[in-house]
Design an enzyme around this catalytic site. Structure first.
Site, PDB file in Angstrom:
ATOM      1  N   GLY A 255       3.311 -51.819   8.482  1.00 45.40           N
ATOM      2  CA  GLY A 255       1.883 -51.573   7.310  1.00 45.40           C
ATOM      3  C   GLY A 255       2.447 -50.783   6.209  1.00 45.40           C
TER       4      GLY A 255
ATOM      5  N   GLN B  87       2.538 -45.197  -0.922  1.00 45.55           N
ATOM      6  CA  GLN B  87       3.787 -45.893  -0.838  1.00 45.55           C
ATOM      7  C   GLN B  87       4.073 -47.217  -1.938  1.00 45.55           C
ATOM      8  OE1 GLN B  87       3.879 -47.031   3.474  1.00 45.55           O
ATOM      9  NE2 GLN B  87       5.676 -46.413   3.105  1.00 45.55           N
TER      10      GLN B  87
ATOM     11  N   CYS C  86      10.083 -46.650   8.467  1.00 46.66           N
ATOM     12  CA  CYS C  86       8.942 -46.539   7.721  1.00 46.66           C
ATOM     13  C   CYS C  86       9.245 -46.831   6.040  1.00 46.66           C
ATOM     14  CB  CYS C  86       8.671 -44.994   7.073  1.00 46.66           C
ATOM     15  SG  CYS C  86       7.196 -44.750   6.254  1.00 46.66           S
ATOM     16  N   LEU C  87       9.060 -47.783   5.369  1.00 47.02           N
ATOM     17  CA  LEU C  87       9.082 -48.302   4.687  1.00 47.02           C
ATOM     18  C   LEU C  87      10.304 -47.665   3.334  1.00 47.02           C
ATOM     19  CD1 LEU C  87       6.798 -51.786   3.918  1.00 47.02           C
ATOM     20  CD2 LEU C  87       9.278 -51.545   5.333  1.00 47.02           C
TER      21      LEU C  87
ATOM     22  N   HIS D  84       0.382 -43.814  11.427  1.00 45.72           N
ATOM     23  CA  HIS D  84       1.309 -43.920  10.697  1.00 45.72           C
ATOM     24  C   HIS D  84       0.996 -43.923   9.438  1.00 45.72           C
ATOM     25  CE1 HIS D  84       5.499 -44.046   9.710  1.00 45.72           C
ATOM     26  NE2 HIS D  84       5.034 -44.804   8.566  1.00 45.72           N
ATOM     27  N   GLU D  85       0.109 -44.821   9.842  1.00 46.04           N
ATOM     28  CA  GLU D  85       0.119 -45.492   8.090  1.00 46.04           C
ATOM     29  C   GLU D  85      -1.323 -44.589   7.457  1.00 46.04           C
ATOM     30  OE1 GLU D  85       1.694 -47.438   6.369  1.00 46.04           O
ATOM     31  OE2 GLU D  85       1.905 -47.921   7.818  1.00 46.04           O
TER      32      GLU D  85
ATOM     33  N   HIS E 136       0.003 -41.124   6.514  1.00 46.58           N
ATOM     34  CA  HIS E 136       0.311 -41.372   4.833  1.00 46.58           C
ATOM     35  C   HIS E 136      -0.586 -40.773   4.254  1.00 46.58           C
ATOM     36  CE1 HIS E 136       4.513 -43.404   4.556  1.00 46.58           C
ATOM     37  NE2 HIS E 136       4.272 -43.867   5.355  1.00 46.58           N
TER      38      HIS E 136
END
Ligand code: CO
Length: 163
Positions: A46, A51, A90-91, A132-133, A136
């Site tokens: 995701g 981000q 997480c990226l 999670h997304e 953000h």
């Protein structure tokens, strides 16, 4: 489509609250297309707009066995059930892994890129990814609440992360 740079931990933007999307225009479509391309290259599950440096309530989730991403604009979690405690990364936080406390399943209401409302539900990984997304978009990173793994624990669990 164009690749966008993924903002990494240490940048304030990751802790800011995103604005509600009001215009479902070409710019939004471009952002979604770019986020999808960026996510594919990064091989993530995701990606949220902050981000890539955009403070808008936009995120995408791409399940490993699906070809099309779920595009979520102005998403809200409307139902949470059960719980799960699994490894998350997480990226924007490379090399960091932790165990989070998430609902086992969720139901989310959101708008698609054309401004049409829809509902999506998911359990296990999909539920974790949705939570999670959406976090953000409120400036919340998993490391803010996860029980972080040490290097030693990570090595022991390497097989889990690689799956
Ligand atoms: Co993330």
């Amino acid at each position: 489509m164009a690749l966008r740079e993924i903002v990494k931990l240490g940048d304030d933007i990751l802790h800011k609250k995103c604005r509600v999307v009001e215009k479902f225009d070409d710019k939004l479509a471009q952002l979604l297309d770019d986020m999808y391309e960026t996510l594919l290259v990064a091989e993530g599950v995701g990606l949220a707009a902050p981000q890539v440096g955009i403070l808008k309530r936009v995120c995408i989730v791409l399940m490993p066995d699906e070809e099309e991403p779920i595009e979520l604009i102005n998403p809200t979690i409307v139902k949470r059930e059960g719980e799960q405690h699994e490894i998350e990364g997480c990226l924007s936080c490379p090399g960091e892994w932790g165990i989070t406390d998430r609902p086992y399943s969720v139901e989310v209401e959101a708008f698609d890129r054309n401004g049409k409302k829809f509902k999506v539900s998911g359990e296990e990984l999909k539920a974790r990814a949705l939570c999670h997304e959406i976090d953000h978009l409120d400036g919340i990173l998993f490391i803010d609440h996860a029980e972080m793994l040490t290097q030693e624990e990570l090595e022991e669990m390497q097989h889990v992360i690689e799956d």
